[in-house]
Design an enzyme around this catalytic site. Structure first.
Site, short mmCIF file in Angstrom:
data_model
loop_
_atom_site.label_atom_id
_atom_site.label_comp_id
_atom_site.label_asym_id
_atom_site.label_seq_id
_atom_site.Cartn_x
_atom_site.Cartn_y
_atom_site.Cartn_z
N ASP A 62 65.09 38.32 -29.28
CA ASP A 62 65.37 37.25 -28.31
C ASP A 62 66.51 36.37 -28.82
O ASP A 62 66.33 35.20 -29.14
CB ASP A 62 64.11 36.43 -28.02
CG ASP A 62 63.41 35.98 -29.28
OD1 ASP A 62 63.77 36.48 -30.36
OD2 ASP A 62 62.50 35.14 -29.18
N HIS A 121 87.04 7.04 -39.80
CA HIS A 121 85.60 7.34 -39.79
C HIS A 121 84.84 6.47 -38.79
O HIS A 121 84.18 7.03 -37.89
CB HIS A 121 85.02 7.18 -41.20
CG HIS A 121 83.52 7.22 -41.25
ND1 HIS A 121 82.80 8.34 -40.88
CD2 HIS A 121 82.61 6.26 -41.58
CE1 HIS A 121 81.50 8.07 -41.01
NE2 HIS A 121 81.36 6.82 -41.43
N ASP A 138 77.05 8.47 -37.54
CA ASP A 138 77.71 8.31 -38.83
C ASP A 138 77.51 9.56 -39.68
O ASP A 138 78.46 10.10 -40.28
CB ASP A 138 77.13 7.07 -39.52
CG ASP A 138 77.63 6.90 -40.95
OD1 ASP A 138 78.85 7.03 -41.16
OD2 ASP A 138 76.81 6.62 -41.84
N HIS A 141 80.33 -0.81 -38.52
CA HIS A 141 79.12 -0.54 -39.31
C HIS A 141 79.34 -0.52 -40.82
O HIS A 141 78.39 -0.68 -41.59
CB HIS A 141 78.45 0.77 -38.85
CG HIS A 141 79.11 2.02 -39.34
ND1 HIS A 141 80.18 2.61 -38.71
CD2 HIS A 141 78.84 2.80 -40.42
CE1 HIS A 141 80.51 3.71 -39.35
NE2 HIS A 141 79.73 3.86 -40.40
N GLU A 160 79.56 -3.67 -45.90
CA GLU A 160 79.25 -2.95 -47.13
C GLU A 160 80.51 -2.62 -47.93
O GLU A 160 80.51 -2.65 -49.17
CB GLU A 160 78.50 -1.65 -46.80
CG GLU A 160 78.05 -0.86 -48.02
CD GLU A 160 77.22 0.35 -47.64
OE1 GLU A 160 77.04 1.22 -48.50
OE2 GLU A 160 76.76 0.42 -46.49
N ASP A 161 81.62 -2.30 -47.24
CA ASP A 161 82.79 -1.77 -47.94
C ASP A 161 84.01 -2.69 -47.96
O ASP A 161 85.04 -2.33 -48.55
CB ASP A 161 83.21 -0.44 -47.29
CG ASP A 161 82.15 0.64 -47.46
OD1 ASP A 161 81.36 0.53 -48.42
OD2 ASP A 161 82.10 1.57 -46.64
#
Length: 723
Positions: A259, A48, A139, A72, A76-77
């Protein structure tokens, strides 16, 4: 999965001076940090951040942004810390990672206070460094590309979140290509049947049209080359979501859309853009109202291009976008196109070799100004109420004369603008100047408009404004002000009624005595009692009995009618209407008249007051382009005790006694003749212009019916004021 050397090669292909060692270090660090973590698809989690970095290389972003993309999610993870990131990669990258870490998922089903705070954090982080926004959007784009691996309930939430927030935000920042892909994936997840239907229709059109795109491309290229313009022409179909949104907005069926095809013409210079436009308009018939020049007047997000629609080759309706390569880069990549080349203050700077400071594009300035405006919210609840995802819907951004930015929904007018500045300004608004010119208050505002609100402390917002505003704040404020104003008017009317009844006993209004009387009737205050009388909820007879005037009797209506006319000698207001400030002078339009029971409107004439018209008056047509002058009025029939004028057109037979028959019938019906004039006379008939004074519309109809029964009167109709 992309290999380490492939990522580095991508970056150095457009930035030879990129820090390869730092990119290699970030790649290895992130891969180790995420270790054996896996995604919903079963792929290693590290795929990812790697794909996010790959998306950003397509935008040709700098090495620090690519490194931040790789890192990034680590804070957090994983067990990684910001201090460790700063020590290994420096302050710039750690700040980007911190900004991304602080932005939690914008959960649309979370509590409002938390949602508001998350939204605020996102805006603040983006306003400090646009690269935070770019990584966040990349992301989200990769998450959407892998959305089919997510459970259905979560998939719908993420898709809605994307369609409501991230896709419009990408559009605001000029990143058209990314917005289209985000919208299309979200559309497929949320409305699969609608998308399938549109895709099948597009397939059938392809089959019917054959090589029409190629043919039109070749024809356009040849026409331009014949006129000395070397251009790259490319055609494409509109995206399914764009088609669906247009169908929803304009209430069209799929078969009514003509169109579907759009063509982009890329030329070498700005001058050639206008030459190409001339060639297209000379060769093919132009569709009226479809020309827009965003080169001389760029959009708020720096977008520059010429748009026009023509009936082109094969008699197909085609949209043309004419621009230079630099304009095309800005149009497709938006603020991302500025990040590497740094031509941010002027979209044409790259063409002229000018380098400008990073982070000062129009879209980035808009973002910073927007954050400053939103930061003024007192609490999360108010913040969310005033910005609740309308922030990222179609909007216009206007300015006060002092340069303050005001964000409004698309379609908003100057009244919305006034209330967005301050409630008191909206309540006292009587006019406006848009870009220095006087304009109606209902004028739809456009991006970049400067609006100067004209105020009057004597003004109260008309109730009709509630139906023309587009913001919740304006609507709520108008409702509140209308309730207060209507209550005050009813109270004033109630006091007039009470004083009139007291006068029959040679008594005058005494507030203290009136309060005591209201208490007997279970009413808390004098104001409440007077308003109840004015609304007809409390009978004047009951008030008089509570005040101690037993046996109070109504004066016969006929006597009152004979003693008062609509315009009193004293000049006091005697037109009983609701919905207007009683301090403003009112007159009834003489070309038609107006009587209680008819639907009426008022036209505000500066310096003259308000003129009352029946709704059928032809004279109202002259005010069609000035909707801010219109005031919604209604008769207060309970207090109508005068005679009111109505203008009639009467055709009489040219015989002796016809005129006498007319005047006698009017008199016997209890009406007065205010004016009578012969307008045309022939051998067999003559026309009479007649103004009669009657009590109400029922009284008027009785008079007209009696007149039409007379043998010498041919026709009787109500004048519309058309002459």
């Amino acid at each position: 999965m992309m290999r380490q050397y492939e990522l580095v090669e991508r970056v150095t292909s457009y930035d030879p001076d990129a820090n390869e060692a730092m990119l290699n270090k970030a790649y290895v660090y992130a891969m180790k940090a995420h270790g054996h973590q896996v995604r919903a698809s079963g792929d290693p989690y590290f795929t990812h951040p790697l794909e996010v970095a790959a998306i950003l290389t397509e935008m040709k972003l700098d090495d620090a942004t690519i490194a931040a993309a790789l890192l990034h999610d680590v804070v957090e993870d994983t067990e990684a810390t910001l201090a460790e990131i700063e020590q290994l990669f420096g302050g710039e990258i750690s700040e980007l990672v911190e900004g991304l870490t602080k932005i939690k998922r914008l959960d649309l089903i979370s509590k409002e206070a938390a949602q508001a705070e998350n939204l605020r954090k996102l805006l603040l982080a983006m306003s400090r460094d646009a690269r935070v926004l770019l990584v966040k959007l990349a992301d989200r784009l990769h998450n959407m590309r892998t959305l089919h691996h997510v459970k259905s309930d979560k998939r719908a939430r993420i898709a809605k979140e994307t369609m409501d927030i991230y896709a419009p935000l990408a559009g605001r920042m000029g990143m058209h290509t990314m917005r289209e892909e985000l919208d299309d994936i979200a559309f497929k997840a949320l409305y699969p049947e609608a998308r399938d239907g549109i895709m099948k229709r597009l397939e059938s059109l392809r089959a019917e049209s054959g090589d029409i795109l190629t043919n039109i491309e070749e024809t356009l290229t040849e026409k331009l080359a014949d006129n000395g313009i070397h251009a790259h022409v490319s055609g494409r179909e509109k995206k399914a979501y764009s088609i669906w949104r247009k169908m929803q907005r304009k209430h069209l069926s799929l078969g009514q859309l003509s169109d579907i095809f759009g063509f982009r013409i890329i030329v070498a210079s700005e001058v050639e853009c206008y030459k190409a436009l001339g060639v297209a308009h000379t060769a093919w018939r132009v569709v009226p109202g479809r020309f827009k020049d965003y080169i001389s007047n760029p959009k708020q997000n720096d977008y520059r291009s010429i748009h026009t629609t023509v009936i082109g080759p094969h008699r197909k309706r085609v949209e043309l976008q004419i621009r230079t390569q630099a304009m095309d880069d800005i149009a497709e990549r938006g603020v991302a196109a500025h990040s590497f080349y740094k031509d941010v203050a002027d979209p044409m700077a790259a063409e002229r070799g000018v380098s400008l400071p990073h982070g000062d594009s129009n879209s980035f300035r808009w973002l910073r100004s927007l954050v400053e405006t939103l930061a003024e919210g007192d609490n999360p609840g108010e913040f969310l109420e005033s910005t609740r995802l309308e922030l990222f819907a179609d909007q216009v951004f206007c300015f006060t004369p002092k340069g303050a930015l005001i964000a409004l929904p698309k379609g908003a007018n100057a009244i919305d603008f006034a209330y967005a500045v301050h409630t008191d300004i909206g309540n006292s608004c009587v006019g406006c100047r848009i870009n220095g010119r006087h304009a109606p208050l209902m004028t739809e505002l456009a991006n970049g408009d400067e609006v100067d609100v004209i105020r009057s402390q004597a003004q109260t917002p008309p109730a009709a404004w509630e139906k023309v505003v587009h913001t919740g704040k304006a609507r709520a404020a108008i409702r509140r002000a209308t309730r207060i104003a209507v209550r005050a008017q009813y109270a004033g009317l109630g006091r007039e009624i009470v004083e009139r009844h007291l006068a029959r006993f040679d008594a005058s209004y005494n507030k203290k005595q009136f309060v005591e009387a209201m208490r007997k009737l279970g009413i808390a205050s004098a104001e409440d009692g007077l308003a109840a009388v004015g609304r007809g909820e409390l009978a004047a007879r009951d008030v008089m009995n509570a005040l101690g005037f037993e046996g109070e009797r109504e004066t016969p209506k006929r006597d009152v009618r004979k003693s008062r006319t609509v315009q009193q000698e004293s000049g006091e207001q005697s037109i009983p209407v609701r919905g207007v400030n009683q301090n403003l002078p009112l007159t009834i339009d003489a070309s038609t008249g107006a009587v209680p029971g008819e639907r009426i409107v008022g036209i505000l004439k500066p310096g003259e007051g308000i003129t009352v018209y029946p709704i059928f008056s032809a004279a109202l047509q002259q005010f069609d382009d000035e909707p801010d002058l219109w005031i919604d009025l209604a008769w207060d029939e309970d207090s109508a005790t005068s005679l009111y004028p109505a203008r009639l057109r009467v055709v009489l037979h040219n015989e002796v006694g016809a005129l006498g028959q007319l005047t006698q019938t009017v008199a016997e019906g209890g009406a007065n003749i205010e004016n009578l004039q012969m307008t045309e006379r022939a051998r067999d008939f003559y026309n009479i212009d007649l103004t009669v004074e009657v009590e109400d519309v029922r009284h008027l109809n009785q008079i007209m019916n009696e007149l039409t029964r007379k043998p010498l009167i041919s026709t009787v109709v109500r004048a519309t004021g058309s002459d």
